[in-house]
Every structure is written in structure tokens, then in C-alpha cells.
Design a protein around this motif. Structure first.
Motif, PDB file in Angstrom:
ATOM      1  N   GLU A  77     -12.692   3.975  -6.079  1.00  0.00           N
ATOM      2  CA  GLU A  77     -11.634   3.300  -6.829  1.00  0.00           C
ATOM      3  C   GLU A  77     -11.687   3.721  -8.289  1.00  0.00           C
ATOM      4  N   TYR A 128      -7.670  -6.509   0.057  1.00  0.00           N
ATOM      5  CA  TYR A 128      -8.565  -5.394  -0.285  1.00  0.00           C
ATOM      6  C   TYR A 128      -9.987  -5.908  -0.507  1.00  0.00           C
ATOM      7  N   SER A 161       0.279  11.927  -2.758  1.00  0.00           N
ATOM      8  CA  SER A 161      -0.526  13.138  -2.612  1.00  0.00           C
ATOM      9  C   SER A 161      -0.146  14.163  -3.669  1.00  0.00           C
ATOM     10  N   ASP A 178       0.864  -1.190   0.000  1.00  0.00           N
ATOM     11  CA  ASP A 178       0.000   0.000   0.000  1.00  0.00           C
ATOM     12  C   ASP A 178       0.896   1.233   0.000  1.00  0.00           C
ATOM     13  N   ILE A 179       0.755   2.077  -1.014  1.00  0.00           N
ATOM     14  CA  ILE A 179       1.587   3.267  -1.135  1.00  0.00           C
ATOM     15  C   ILE A 179       0.696   4.470  -1.410  1.00  0.00           C
ATOM     16  N   GLY A 180       0.842   5.519  -0.603  1.00  0.00           N
ATOM     17  CA  GLY A 180       0.047   6.725  -0.779  1.00  0.00           C
ATOM     18  C   GLY A 180       0.804   7.788  -1.564  1.00  0.00           C
ATOM     19  N   ASN A 200      -4.397   6.220  -2.786  1.00  0.00           N
ATOM     20  CA  ASN A 200      -3.718   5.034  -2.273  1.00  0.00           C
ATOM     21  C   ASN A 200      -3.581   4.010  -3.401  1.00  0.00           C
ATOM     22  N   VAL A 218      -8.510   8.599  -1.539  1.00  0.00           N
ATOM     23  CA  VAL A 218      -8.759   8.603  -0.099  1.00  0.00           C
ATOM     24  C   VAL A 218     -10.014   9.421   0.181  1.00  0.00           C
ATOM     25  N   GLU A 235      -5.402  12.952  -2.761  1.00  0.00           N
ATOM     26  CA  GLU A 235      -4.606  11.902  -2.127  1.00  0.00           C
ATOM     27  C   GLU A 235      -5.109  10.542  -2.627  1.00  0.00           C
ATOM     28  N   ILE A 266      -2.585   0.207  -4.308  1.00  0.00           N
ATOM     29  CA  ILE A 266      -2.308  -1.154  -3.871  1.00  0.00           C
ATOM     30  C   ILE A 266      -1.608  -1.833  -5.037  1.00  0.00           C
TER      31      ILE A 266
END
Length: 231
Positions: free
Chosen positions: A209, A179, A84, A80-82, A148, A125, A146, A150
């Protein structure tokens, strides 16, 4: 004979279990479901035999070839990488094109910095999504976004690609088992619900999504499913 458009084939891979499932999209029922337990490790020889045996049975049942498949992976290698994005809003009012460009920009930032990763899910997000939606009807100096991601490593999936290429089966997409399970009700039966929920998510169940749609498919925009929310 069952036409390709009537069903979706899923392959679930984890350290503890392999499972293959054919879901009838028109009648909302499972046509085929087979699984084997695994010993806390992805063993390629066992997985290869499992695929060989079941692809043959499925193709015999549907009297047609499986041309593509969705792979569901549940493993600690799923990341999981966010990401922004904050940028000056010179137009004041945000329109659909600006939103689309911003999402493309975020995706490009991710791909530039994580070139060895495959995007499984791209999710806006929720708290930032509200702010971005509000911007559509108000004047703000900045646009905030922002997202996220996966994802899974290319190296981890190479062997899966090779195994399925032996059957001329194309991997349609990768999905995260964790998920998918996050959408289960507490009373849900995992073995029966996993592929039902996977199919719903693949069809756009989560409004946050972003559905990554091929540009070449019927001339649809890359984020068309997501932007139906703004129509």
C-alpha cells in the motif's frame, strides 16, 4: 493530559453500526470504545448525536480537544478500481525516482478519470509489484505497473465533513472497513480488532500500500514510506 501524538481517534460508519474508538499508540491499548447499532441505513441525525455525545466524553477524558479523526467506512458505495500502466523504459535500469514518477502518473490518471472520488487506499497489485521490483536489477524494455484504488464518492462524505466541522475536527483520512477486515485472522474479535488493525495499516503494515504523505509534512516525499522498501 494525553498529548495528541499519543493517540489516534477513529470513527467507524456502516449501515448497521456506528463506533468511535481512541487508540493509545504508545501503550497499544484502547482508551475509549463506544458503539451503537443502526437500522440498515446511515441516519445522519442519529450519527450527529452519537458524535456530539462521544466527542464531549473523549475530550473530557483526555483533557484536550480532538483535532483530527480517521473515518472508517463500510458500505457498498466503497469502490475498487484498477489502473494499469505500461510504458517504454528508455533507461533500461529502473531507479527509485522512476518508480516514484510512475506511481504519481498512475495516481494522476485515476484522479483525472474519477474526479468525484476520494482515494482511501492505493495498493500495488502483488504480481505486478514483483515484476516492477525485478526490473530494478534487470534490463527490460517496458515498465509494468498495476494499482488498485479503493475509493469513496465525495458526495457520500460531504455530510460527515459537516458534522465534524461543528467540533472543529479535521478528517485526517478515510479508510475502508472491508479492506481492514481482510487482514483479520479467522479467530479475531471484530469489535476489538478493527481499530488495532486500522492503526497498523495506517502506519504502513501492508508493504504494497502506497502511503499518501503530505509533501508539506517535514519535507518528506509524497511516497516516502513506500520507497523505504527500496532502500
Amino acid at each position: 493530559m494525553i498529548e495528541n501524538s499519543d493517540f489516534e481517534t477513529f470513527l467507524y460508519i456502516s449501515k448497521n453500526k456506528y463506533q468511535i474508538f481512541v487508540y493509545d499508540k504508545d501503550n497499544l491499548k484502547n482508551l475509549y470504545n463506544e458503539e451503537i447499532e443502526n437500522d440498515d441505513e446511515v441516519e445522519l441525525n442519529i450519527l450527529s448525536k452519537f458524535i456530539d455525545d462521544n466527542v464531549y466524553k473523549i475530550e473530557k477524558m483526555i483533557k484536550d480537544f480532538i483535532r483530527n479523526i480517521i473515518i472508517i467506512i463500510e458500505d457498498d458505495k466503497v469502490l475498487d478500481i484498477g489502473v494499469s500502466l505500461k510504458k517504454k523504459n528508455y533507461e533500461k535500469n529502473i531507479d527509485q525516482k522512476q518508480l516514484e514518477n510512475s506511481l504519481v502518473e498512475v495516481k494522476d490518471i485515476f484522479k483525472e478519470n474519477y474526479q468525484d472520488l476520494i482515494i482511501m487506499h492505493m495498493i500495488i497489485v502483488e504480481k505486478e509489484n514483483r515484476l516492477l521490483l525485478n526490473n530494478s536489477n534487470n534490463n527490460y524494455d517496458y515498465l509494468f505497473l498495476e494499482v488498485n484504488f479503493i475509493s469513496i464518492s465525495n458526495n457520500f462524505t460531504l455530510n460527515f465533513n459537516k458534522l465534524l466541522e461543528n467540533h472543529q475536527i479535521k478528517i485526517k483520512r478515510y479508510m475502508s472497513g472491508g479492506y481492514i477486515k481482510s487482514f483479520f485472522d479467522k479467530e479475531s474479535k471484530e469489535s476489538m480488532e478493527l481499530f488495532v488493525m486500522a492503526n497498523k495499516l495506517n502506519d504502513g503494515l501492508n508493504k504494497n500500500e502506497v502511503q499518501l504523505v503530505s509533501k508539506r509534512k517535514e519535507n518528506k516525499g509524497f511516497f516516502e514510506k513506500f520507497f523505504q522498501l527500496f532502500s
